[in-house]
Design an enzyme around this catalytic site. Sequence first.
Site, short mmCIF file in Angstrom:
data_model
loop_
_atom_site.label_atom_id
_atom_site.label_comp_id
_atom_site.label_asym_id
_atom_site.label_seq_id
_atom_site.Cartn_x
_atom_site.Cartn_y
_atom_site.Cartn_z
N LYS A 54 0.84 -1.20 0.00
CA LYS A 54 0.00 0.00 0.00
C LYS A 54 0.87 1.25 0.00
O LYS A 54 0.58 2.23 -0.70
CB LYS A 54 -0.96 -0.04 1.20
CG LYS A 54 -2.06 -1.09 1.02
CD LYS A 54 -2.81 -1.45 2.30
CE LYS A 54 -3.74 -2.64 2.06
NZ LYS A 54 -4.33 -3.19 3.31
N GLN A 98 -4.21 -1.80 9.58
CA GLN A 98 -4.07 -3.12 8.97
C GLN A 98 -4.65 -4.17 9.94
O GLN A 98 -4.33 -4.18 11.12
CB GLN A 98 -2.58 -3.42 8.70
CG GLN A 98 -2.33 -4.74 7.99
CD GLN A 98 -2.93 -4.77 6.58
OE1 GLN A 98 -2.88 -3.81 5.84
NE2 GLN A 98 -3.52 -5.90 6.22
N ASP A 121 -10.66 3.18 4.45
CA ASP A 121 -10.72 1.72 4.28
C ASP A 121 -12.12 1.19 4.63
O ASP A 121 -12.37 -0.01 4.53
CB ASP A 121 -9.66 1.07 5.18
CG ASP A 121 -9.30 -0.35 4.76
OD1 ASP A 121 -9.37 -0.66 3.55
OD2 ASP A 121 -8.94 -1.15 5.65
#
Lengths: 286, 286
Positions: A54, A98, A121
């Site tokens: 990413k 994450q 996200d």
Amino acid sequence: MTARILDGRAVSAAILDRVRREVAEFTGEHGRTPTLATVLVGDDPASHTYVRMKANRCAQVGMHSRRIELDAAIGTETLVGRIRELSADPDVDGILLQHPVPGHIDERAAFEAIDPAKDVDGVTRASFAMMAFDEGGFRSATPGGIMALLDAYDVPLPGRHAVVVGRSPILGRPVGMLLLARDATVTYCHSRTAGLADRVAEADVLVAAAGRPGLIRGEWIKPGAVVIDAGYAGNTGDVEYAAAAERASYITPVPGGVGPMTIATLLAQTIRAARDHQTRRVVSVP
Amino acid sequence: MTARILDGRAVSAAILDRVRREVAEFTGEHGRTPTLATVLVGDDPASHTYVRMKANRCAQVGMHSRRIELDAAIGTETLVGRIRELSADPDVDGILLQHPVPGHIDERAAFEAIDPAKDVDGVTRASFAMMAFDEGGFRSATPGGIMALLDAYDVPLPGRHAVVVGRSPILGRPVGMLLLARDATVTYCHSRTAGLADRVAEADVLVAAAGRPGLIRGEWIKPGAVVIDAGYAGNTGDVEYAAAAERASYITPVPGGVGPMTIATLLAQTIRAARDHQTRRVVSVP
């Protein structure tokens, strides 16, 4: 029939090209670079790889990424505190935690520490409800990527039967809600579903998101169906690819289907967050 | 076969008896009475009737209700401000905004002004996501009532196919999420669904929540299915009752099925909110 490929690599490359132009424009106009903060807890090698990918993609489109790496032993409070700082930090436009985080941490509490305006996200409760109510918030990255891929190939959704196999809070549940908001009839299947083959056989659009390699047999696919395999696990999807491709009208390869769309969605939402954020900064400092 | 009745009047009466005892206990222990604030905007006669019914039920179980009636002409900001005051008011345990509100008001903004800890009618984004993620928040009142009714009759859900007809943010969508959290396979149908009869015919558990009288034909019902009719519109449900009752194993009457469960859920959630609220008061004043 042999299915056409839903080419996530090509579609995501086009999205990233657009994002790159938008980032350059933003940076020129506002004198600062859109910034994605990535938060990684612990030493899981796969998680490290994902975060590095990413960050690399951010660099490729000209965005900053700020990597925060935290010890596996930290507790929920420390993580929540750190994420709240990022939520309040005027130099941060988007936040990615994450996941999964280590089991002793309350992942939901950590997610909810993300300001929904920076939830690029799409993991907060607010983002989930905005997806479900079609209110235009940020999408969970993989579901958002799936919808963008369907749209890139003009797959019709209203009135068609979409079957989602899997019900995780960041994949199965939100993609079903997004499909419902687009007027599909939506069925959720999962590990407790009786007669999975019969349910899958009814799908005009199938989204496989169980993470169980080969769970979906090719012979179950309705001829002409659109097959989205989001069940990535070590280069193998949930769907028996070769047999399914003989029956489907469109199918995603694994890899090269849904995966690249996920990162593209994340970055497209980050530049959008930066723009919204900039507007709020200007409004609050008149 | 003739279906057994899912008797919402009897089940809700039992819930309200329990709530009455809990309210008396709470009032005795803490020296204050649990309080539900009801907010009503404008002059719609049906809305006035609903609010009056809820206030009457509060009185019957020994709760306070505080009625706030606002002029139809007020704007979103005024309503949001008024609801924020109630969210901050230590004497208010639960807040109910009677909806729909007049069309010029942003209903979502008004809902989001309700503190999720006081959202006993389950209308906020946070409550929706907590239902979807099985996190134990407050349920939308009608979906919560439907689940309580199914549980009162020990209707098995894991692995069974539940079909929800209707997708409103406070009824269809959340009841589907609650059924999914209980391990049912869940299909959402709506006005754009192609082949509604075929979808309904697959339902082991049918929740009709379209608000279109007679939409669901009795002959569509799978023999032995459980039929929940939440489509109340002037004493008529969505389901052709007599024909459906010949095929179903259980069915809700209209009225006397889902309706009474809605108010019972609202009040059961209000005493629960009062208890949680009391705990926070004690913790914050050590």
